[in-house]
Design a protein around this motif. Structure first.
Motif, short mmCIF file in Angstrom:
data_model
loop_
_atom_site.label_atom_id
_atom_site.label_comp_id
_atom_site.label_asym_id
_atom_site.label_seq_id
_atom_site.Cartn_x
_atom_site.Cartn_y
_atom_site.Cartn_z
N ARG A 1 0.84 -1.20 0.00
CA ARG A 1 0.00 0.00 0.00
C ARG A 1 0.88 1.26 0.00
NH1 ARG A 1 -2.80 -3.84 2.50
NH2 ARG A 1 -5.00 -4.06 1.99
N HIS A 2 2.01 1.16 0.70
CA HIS A 2 2.91 2.31 0.76
C HIS A 2 3.46 2.64 -0.64
CE1 HIS A 2 5.43 5.10 2.98
NE2 HIS A 2 6.39 4.80 2.12
N GLN A 3 3.86 1.63 -1.37
CA GLN A 3 4.38 1.86 -2.73
C GLN A 3 3.28 2.43 -3.63
OE1 GLN A 3 5.72 -2.17 -3.43
NE2 GLN A 3 7.86 -1.62 -3.08
N LEU A 4 2.06 1.93 -3.45
CA LEU A 4 0.95 2.43 -4.27
C LEU A 4 0.61 3.87 -3.91
CD1 LEU A 4 -1.23 -0.80 -4.39
CD2 LEU A 4 0.05 0.21 -6.29
N MET A 5 0.79 4.21 -2.64
CA MET A 5 0.55 5.62 -2.25
C MET A 5 1.56 6.53 -2.93
SD MET A 5 -0.72 5.83 1.68
CE MET A 5 0.63 4.96 2.41
N ASP A 6 2.83 6.09 -2.95
CA ASP A 6 3.87 6.87 -3.63
C ASP A 6 3.51 7.07 -5.10
OD1 ASP A 6 5.51 7.23 -1.50
OD2 ASP A 6 7.07 5.82 -2.13
N ALA A 7 3.07 5.99 -5.72
CA ALA A 7 2.80 6.03 -7.16
C ALA A 7 1.52 6.79 -7.48
CB ALA A 7 2.71 4.61 -7.72
N GLY A 8 0.51 6.60 -6.65
CA GLY A 8 -0.81 7.09 -7.01
C GLY A 8 -1.16 8.45 -6.44
N ILE A 9 -0.66 8.72 -5.26
CA ILE A 9 -1.08 9.95 -4.59
C ILE A 9 0.05 10.95 -4.54
CG2 ILE A 9 -1.94 10.88 -2.39
CD1 ILE A 9 -3.35 8.10 -2.07
N GLY A 10 1.27 10.47 -4.50
CA GLY A 10 2.41 11.38 -4.48
C GLY A 10 3.23 11.16 -3.24
N GLU A 11 4.50 11.48 -3.37
CA GLU A 11 5.41 11.22 -2.27
C GLU A 11 5.13 12.15 -1.11
OE1 GLU A 11 9.31 11.30 -3.70
OE2 GLU A 11 8.83 9.90 -5.29
#
Ligand code: CA
Length: 246
Positions: A189-199
């Motif tokens: 989920r953390h990687q998807l947050m980086d990819a989808g929502i922004g760092e």
């Protein structure tokens, strides 16, 4: 550092550059100038984080510092060149060392170009564009990603499932892009947050679950995105069994 020119770059508008550099002033300057030129940027401040982001997000180009915490630039470069999905990503080394031997080291570990600090942003942009031309520039095949009847067009920012256009939010689009690029790979989920929502976005991990739920509904086949228990999600690979946990 000199300001970059303002020439528009429509063909390269969605090119994504990963900056692996521990000097925060420099990452901020590079981010500002690259975004102004129409590039998307990602940042990692140490070697391990940089390698992980490169493997997860598959950027179109990497700017790589050599002297980095946790894992140095040479090791990062070697790991990228050894990886099936990362071996063709162009790499420009950024280094404070000006000696010729370091340039030779840079090329021997598989970098495509080498810029010595301090450099002007204008010079770096020229090197990036030159590298893009060598790599084939605008006819980048990665503009279109298609798998199992789902297609996304990164340049036009449009997505389709079984020939029908999908009405996705920007976050859903990025999540789909991230997973579709590497079918079968499980993302946290953390990687998807980086990819989808922004760092650095302050969101609950549950937020990803909500986005995935609507994305599944819009795709019209909830089995395409698989829940990986204890990890996160992945786009189901062809031939993968469908006794899902969804
Ligand atoms: Ca450094």
């Amino acid at each position: 550092m000199a300001a970059a020119s303002q020439s528009p770059l429509p063909a390269m508008a969605h090119m994504r550059i990963l900056i692996i550099e521990d000097e925060r002033d420099l990452t901020e300057t590079l981010t500002y100038n690259l975004q102004r030129e129409g590039y998307e940027t990602l940042v990692a401040h140490d070697g391990q984080e940089g390698l992980r982001k490169a493997q997860t997000l598959l950027p179109d180009l990497i700017l790589l510092d050599l002297m980095l915490p946790t894992m140095n630039g040479q090791e990062v470069c070697r790991e990228l060149r050894a990886g099936e999905r990362t071996r063709d990503i162009p790499i420009i080394i950024l280094s404070a060392k000006a000696e010729e031997t370091d340039q030779i080291v840079g090329f021997s570990i598989g970098a495509d170009d080498y810029v010595t600090k301090p450099f002007s942003v204008k010079v770096l942009l020229q090197r990036i564009k030159a590298l893009q031309r060598r790599q084939g520039g605008g006819k980048d095949p990665v503009d279109i990603i298609e798998y199992r009847g789902v297609k996304i067009d990164r340049v036009r920012h449009r997505a389709f499932a079984q020939g029908k256009e999908l009405d996705l939010t920007p976050t859903e689009f990025r999540l789909l892009e991230c997973m579709l690029k590497q079918p079968g790979r499980a993302f946290t989920r953390h990687q998807l947050m980086d990819a989808g929502i922004g760092e650095g976005a302050i969101v609950l991990e549950r937020t990803i679950d909500v986005h995935i739920k609507t994305l599944r509904r819009k795709l019209g086949d909830i089995d395409l995105i698989e829940t990986v228990r204890g990890v996160g999600y992945r786009f189901r690979e062809e031939g993968g069994n469908r006794d899902s946990e969804n």
